[in-house]
Enzyme design. Structure first.
Site, mmCIF file in Angstrom:
data_model
loop_
_atom_site.group_PDB
_atom_site.id
_atom_site.type_symbol
_atom_site.label_atom_id
_atom_site.label_comp_id
_atom_site.label_asym_id
_atom_site.label_seq_id
_atom_site.Cartn_x
_atom_site.Cartn_y
_atom_site.Cartn_z
ATOM 1 N N HIS A 156 -6.605 12.268 13.917
ATOM 2 C CA HIS A 156 -5.549 11.403 14.435
ATOM 3 C C HIS A 156 -4.286 12.251 14.478
ATOM 4 C CE1 HIS A 156 -8.066 8.131 12.238
ATOM 5 N NE2 HIS A 156 -8.521 8.331 13.468
ATOM 6 N N GLU A 198 -3.372 14.240 11.134
ATOM 7 C CA GLU A 198 -4.316 13.972 10.055
ATOM 8 C C GLU A 198 -5.751 14.284 10.489
ATOM 9 O OE1 GLU A 198 -3.790 9.864 9.131
ATOM 10 O OE2 GLU A 198 -1.666 10.069 8.643
ATOM 11 N N TYR A 233 -15.540 5.245 3.401
ATOM 12 C CA TYR A 233 -14.082 5.167 3.406
ATOM 13 C C TYR A 233 -13.672 3.743 3.738
ATOM 14 C CZ TYR A 233 -9.230 6.106 4.733
ATOM 15 O OH TYR A 233 -7.861 6.089 4.820
ATOM 16 N N HIS A 259 -0.584 2.630 11.528
ATOM 17 C CA HIS A 259 0.623 3.443 11.543
ATOM 18 C C HIS A 259 0.558 4.529 12.615
ATOM 19 C CE1 HIS A 259 -2.146 5.654 8.915
ATOM 20 N NE2 HIS A 259 -1.415 6.734 9.064
ATOM 21 N N HIS A 301 -3.272 4.657 14.724
ATOM 22 C CA HIS A 301 -4.584 4.490 14.106
ATOM 23 C C HIS A 301 -4.455 3.556 12.911
ATOM 24 C CE1 HIS A 301 -2.646 7.966 12.217
ATOM 25 N NE2 HIS A 301 -3.344 7.711 11.121
ATOM 26 N N HIS A 311 0.863 -1.185 0.000
ATOM 27 C CA HIS A 311 0.000 0.000 0.000
ATOM 28 C C HIS A 311 0.900 1.235 0.000
ATOM 29 C CE1 HIS A 311 -2.838 3.022 1.353
ATOM 30 N NE2 HIS A 311 -3.828 2.159 1.315
#
Length: 431
Positions: free
Chosen positions: A360, A336, A345, A330, A366, A287
């Site tokens: 976050h 964010e 989402y 991560h 998160h 990803h």
């Protein structure tokens, strides 16, 4: 319909006139301007900023902007500005339901509520994150921010934005950026409007570098558009609302401020259709970092570490092989703030609804909720099209502090952390 020019404001000079010959030729400030107009320069960077970064426009108008009354302080309502010291800034994960639609007539300015801030507006660092939820025209009210440029992200309803530089029709799936200091009015077109605003105190938004991606991909300059010149010769009294050093002030005008007959330059409002963003993604495995979805960035003095990034997660193909496809778990030096424009989402299938928000902060862990982890870990992978989805993120190098309203209002989801409660240990010593 919009009367637009599809030429970006990013360093490309543009010229437009509502009356033939209103724009001077060969010089910016002649002794006398055609139609007996006034010449006025509008600068949103320092005069001596490097040529590639310099933003300014010459306007030719019925009256100079200074033709106005004195400002008087008015109530700030729920508008807040960094540095905000009303409450502490917790490291917890936070999430909110949408700001409710108004039950009575409320215009754009009166509907503004600040969710979070960071940095310092007076030092021109950081941002404010606001929501609007309006149902009424601004009538003869006009607004501008001296504290920062305003990136408007609609989530519900169509609006007409009238600015000194012309008019923009804005719909869900598009964004508009109003430079610091530009006067504008927002009127709903067909029913109530709701959305998000990033008030960028720092460097004006620019297109991110593409790096090894090369000449094509991401957002392309050709898809950003300016309004063409439009003016009204209106002697009706107007009220000018200014956000300055964190407070709201108002001044009286004896006329409409939308009296720019022609303009030339590269500092002006612009809009962009998010569906034109050319998504880059993996065609092998793993990803990629979400930075590949950056539409606009406000750089900081630390190269590669943004004051604010505006990132979107639009419809796209996912084809990565042998890969956990949702965003990975991560912790991050960046903070964010996410919003959902439409659909769902992929990392949050429950509780994160259109019009909602999450925060976050720096180094707060998160990632996908427990149910999403289970599903994605055991899915049979094949090329998959993500449809009916459009999320965004305001990402910043500075910690993002929620306001007192955001922490204590009824729209805060106090059980947000529960979506990770189902995470369990699978380790059993076997490979």
């Amino acid at each position: 319909m919009d009367n637009l020019s599809y030429l970006t404001g990013f360093n490309n000079e543009h010229e437009t006139e509502a009356l033939p010959g209103a724009l001077p030729k060969g010089q910016f400030s002649p002794q006398k301007v055609n139609y007996k107009l006034y010449a006025e320069q509008f600068s949103s960077t320092a005069f001596t900023a490097p040529r590639a970064e310099n933003r300014r426009s010459w306007t030719y108008r019925l009256r100079p902007s200074i033709a106005m009354g004195d400002f008087e302080k008015i109530d700030n309502g729920l508008v807040r500005t960094a540095p905000e010291s009303d409450v502490h800034c917790p490291p917890n994960v936070l999430r909110w339901d949408p700001v409710p639609l108004p039950e009575k007539d409320v215009d754009f300015v009166d509907s503004l509520v600040t969710i979070a801030t960071n940095g310092d507006a007076k030092a021109q660092v950081g941002m404010g994150i606001h929501c609007y939820s309006a149902s009424a025209n601004m009538q003869n009210r006009v607004f501008y921010s001296s504290d920062g440029e305003m990136l408007i992200v609609p989530q519900l309803g169509d609006m007409l934005i009238t600015t000194e530089f012309g008019r923009l029709n804005l719909s869900v799936g598009e964004i508009a950026v109003i430079p610091r200091g530009v006067r504008f009015a927002v009127n709903p077109i067909n029913g109530p409007i709701r959305g998000y605003i990033c008030e960028n105190y720092g460097h004006p938004f620019v297109l991110p570098e593409r790096g090894p991606v090369g000449a094509n991909g991401y957002a392309n300059q050709r898809d950003f558009c300016y309004p063409t010149a439009w003016f009204e010769d209106d002697e009706t009294p107007h009220t000018l609302v200014n956000k300055f050093c964190g407070n709201l002030f108002e001044a009286k005008l004896a006329h409409s401020p939308f009296d720019v007959v022609a303009w030339v330059g590269n500092s002006a409002p612009y809009k962009y259709d998010l569906s034109r963003f050319n998504v880059m993604n993996t065609v092998s495995f793993d990803h990629p970092d979400p930075s590949i979805f950056t539409v606009l960035t406000s750089p900081s003095e630390l190269e590669g570490t943004a004051n604010v990034d505006f990132v979107i997660f639009p419809p796209r193909w996912m084809v990565a092989e042998n890969t956990f496809r949702p965003p990975y778990y991560h912790r991050n030096i960046m903070s964010e703030f996410m919003g959902l424009i439409e659909g769902m989402y992929d990392a949050k299938e429950h509780g994160f609804v259109p019009g909602g928000m999450s925060l976050h902060n720096c180094m707060t862990p998160h990632g996908p909720e427990a149910e999403v982890f289970e599903k994605a870990s055991n899915a049979e992978l094949s090329p998959q099209r993500y449809e009916n989805t459009l999320a965004f993120m305001f990402e910043s190098r500075y910690a993002i502090a929620p306001t007192e309203f955001a922490l204590n209002s009824n729209i805060r989801q106090r059980d947000y952390l529960a979506c990770w409660k189902g995470l369990k240990k699978y380790y059993d010593g076997e490979k």
